[in-house]
Design a protein around this motif. Sequence first.
Motif, short mmCIF file in Angstrom:
data_model
loop_
_atom_site.label_atom_id
_atom_site.label_comp_id
_atom_site.label_asym_id
_atom_site.label_seq_id
_atom_site.Cartn_x
_atom_site.Cartn_y
_atom_site.Cartn_z
N PRO A 94 0.96 -0.65 -0.36
CA PRO A 94 -0.10 -0.05 0.26
C PRO A 94 0.53 1.53 0.44
N ASN A 96 0.85 4.13 2.05
CA ASN A 96 0.95 4.24 3.52
C ASN A 96 2.04 3.96 3.76
N ALA A 97 2.82 2.81 3.07
CA ALA A 97 3.72 2.37 3.75
C ALA A 97 5.02 2.75 3.32
N TYR A 98 6.41 2.49 3.90
CA TYR A 98 7.25 2.85 3.63
C TYR A 98 8.70 1.08 3.61
N SER A 134 -9.09 -6.15 -2.30
CA SER A 134 -8.36 -5.04 -1.54
C SER A 134 -7.45 -4.55 -2.68
N TYR A 136 -4.84 -6.21 -3.91
CA TYR A 136 -3.32 -6.69 -4.15
C TYR A 136 -2.69 -7.64 -4.14
N TRP A 141 -0.82 -11.35 1.37
CA TRP A 141 -1.95 -12.35 2.44
C TRP A 141 -0.62 -13.58 2.06
N LYS A 157 2.65 -9.25 4.36
CA LYS A 157 1.94 -7.82 5.51
C LYS A 157 3.01 -7.59 6.59
#
Lengths: 179, 681
Positions: A94, A96-98, A134, A136, A141, A157
């Motif tokens: 996503p 929002n993940a770095y 989702s 992705y 997952w 994840k």
Amino acid sequence: MSFVGWVLFPYVLYERIEQPLQFSHKVHIESAGMTCDACHGLSEEGRFLGIPPLTKCAECHTDIIGSSPHEKLFVEEYVKKNREVPWLIYSKQPQNAYFSHTSHIKLAKLSCEECHGPHGSTDSLRTYERNKISGYGRDIWGRSIVRLKSSPWDGMKMDDCADCHRKRGVPNTCLKCHK
Amino acid sequence: MNLTRREILHFVGGSAVGLILSPFPWKALNDTANWSQNWPGVPEPTRGPVSYKLTTCSLCPAACGMKVRCVGNRPVSISGLNSHPLNQGALCPTGIVSHHLQYHPARNFHPLRIVKRNGVAQKTKMTMDETLHEIGKAIKAAAANSKIVALIDERSGRTISQLYRQFAASIPFGMYIKSEESMVGYDIDNAKTILSFGAPLLDGWGSPSRALRYFNRKAVSQQQIIQIESCLSRTAGKADKWIPIKPSTEIAFALGLVNIITHSTNAKTNNKIIAEIIHIATQFTPEKVSTICGIKEDLIKDVAYRFVSTTPSIAVTDHRSVSKDVQTVIQALNIINGNIGSIGGVTQKRAFSNEIKENASGSSEVLDIQLIPDNSIHVMIVDESLSGSRISDALLQKKIVQDKGIVVSLSPFVHDRSFDTQYYISTPVFLETVSDVEGAIDNPVSILGISTQIMPTPQGLTEPAQFIQNLARLTGVTNVDSGTSEELIKKRAEIIFRQKRGTIYSSVSGQATEVKAIVSFDDLWKELVAGGCWMDKREILKNHSMSDFIKPLSKIDINSWNSLKDNVLYLIPMMGSGQYSSERISPIMSKVDQESGLRPYGRQVFLHPSTGKKYECFEGEEVIARTQKGSMKVQVRLDSSIMPQVAMVAMNSSGQENCADLFDKNFDLSIRPTPMNIEKV
């Protein structure tokens, strides 16, 4: 209903999409003698370069050099027309993940396989499985619907990251990844 | 097959239990949560190669070196350059988030005409040609009728300032108005004793990064700041010593110091103004000053002793918060102590641009807008393209011809003004354009830094230089330099190269090189546009003109302080950078400023809790502040850093009312403590 939940639902949940081209990591490693970082390396400032851009492939493939129909398609449809290949990325995270590849490779000394598995030795690309809800890839997952890990790289994840950090005693905070 | 009710219930119940025991609900819940991450409207950060660009901040004159981190050519974060000689890695909170300015909600991307009808501002988008035509017509009409056309420039040392000067000098009754004298510099970094008369030294005065550098260097530099101020400001709280004088008695304290210093050193002078100050100071004995300022006699003597003995020492003030007389007496202290031109003292910076000829009406350059008669400016062009100190809206409003004058704002934002602006010329924000930076008041020498363009300029925006050049063409003015902003700045930098003056600091190598050692102009330019900065050569001035630092005094009467009575509440201004900024800054910063309540707004009156109790006011209450000059509805803020018997009002303009109107004024229109009363609404 248990059958629906355990068997039918996982089957229906994922949409199977073929990659726009087939690609053999095996040929590039074994025949061409290349290493992972020849294409997926770090830039001068230390940033992970991800999927190589067309220019990188075109360094060797300006013309057809093998007999593969996929290479022919690649050269004619992408290199000559200067179009980037719309690869489907199995491990896309996503926004929002770095994640810093550099610190994991250079500081933690992790190998690529620890997270991505041994796909460097595969002869073709797997079918991309997209989660219809989702959006992705299934690799995030993991293969098992109940997240029973069959290998260290099965699942990408946040829990998988946290598990690895916990095992290695590396401290973690929210803002390390969610900036 | 007949299904009984019981069987159906068994089937439904079993299905529900089976479903719950399967991964379906839990996985569906998880995936739905993840789905929300990709809803339309969720901002998607730019992806692309990471690069770092070096530049100079142009939001204020301090010229701090910056490293801008870009992802795919889009700035995402800013940090200070550690090796930069002017900020040494420090950046102010505004500079750190300056890349947010391009997304500011008040941004404007078209020329606008604003007409007020029935109290409602109607905004009309215009083309640049239409706007120029209408403004040009107004300027021609003003010139034909011998009316004033004023160009207001808050940052007078820049290249664009030259164009404003040229334009103002070429039209009849054109006036170029700048906000402050920028050619005097204070060598704070090299001073050991800093006597600050209310200057917010550690709160944004001069270089905003000063506070950080001051505390970092303190162990080595052994600097001591003595803050002479009537309230416990942030600088007073952080200073080595705070001398809490009574409000508006700075001049008495300074004259007391002159008295002690001249008495002990038997100073002689040929300068008439200094001689006059020394003469006046004879009345201000330590005993008398102690009574006037409300502090002990020994403390005054200690300060005078430290000022003379622990050198280099320097006396500074904030020109925005004290009268011209106070400024002159404080500079006299520097002159008497031999601080002019010395290391750690006050310097006169050397200009490096061409002088502009005067226009038909005499001098086109006005140092202080207060000297222009009220109700006299017909066309006012205000450069607000960069942040920085701004002349108060209230003052500008007074100078415009009521109902007939037109105001043109060169600004990236539509301002919430206390008066009407008829035309907005939308200009680029910082990082969208090339501009030069002139150096702050605490730079002892002239500075040139260049803020480079990192992002493309959005369509519809106009560079201030381009606007003035087009306006000149339309009004028949030929005396305005041509070329883009970058070309004009380049021409200016060429003067430095030709004169072989000073040194150039390279942000890339972190080294300083003398300009005379640089072979080609291109080499110098490359350094300047990559976050470098030029610094003039430091010269110890021997034959400086005193008139650069001091002006003739008005009559100072020692008995006038007797009029400040103990049982009267006095209204005094809270000025300088301590108050909430009306500048457009990153919404993140303005939110912090607003919600923390740390910076006072306009129409807020600050009282000591004991004063609040006396007048039966509580925190946040709205009251009427009434003086002989007028009245205004204000909000009460109780603050124990304010002296009892004093009410401080923030002077930044907001809304339609003007705090300055409540005050008695000195001859030079500076503000005097004014008796006031607090009334319930």
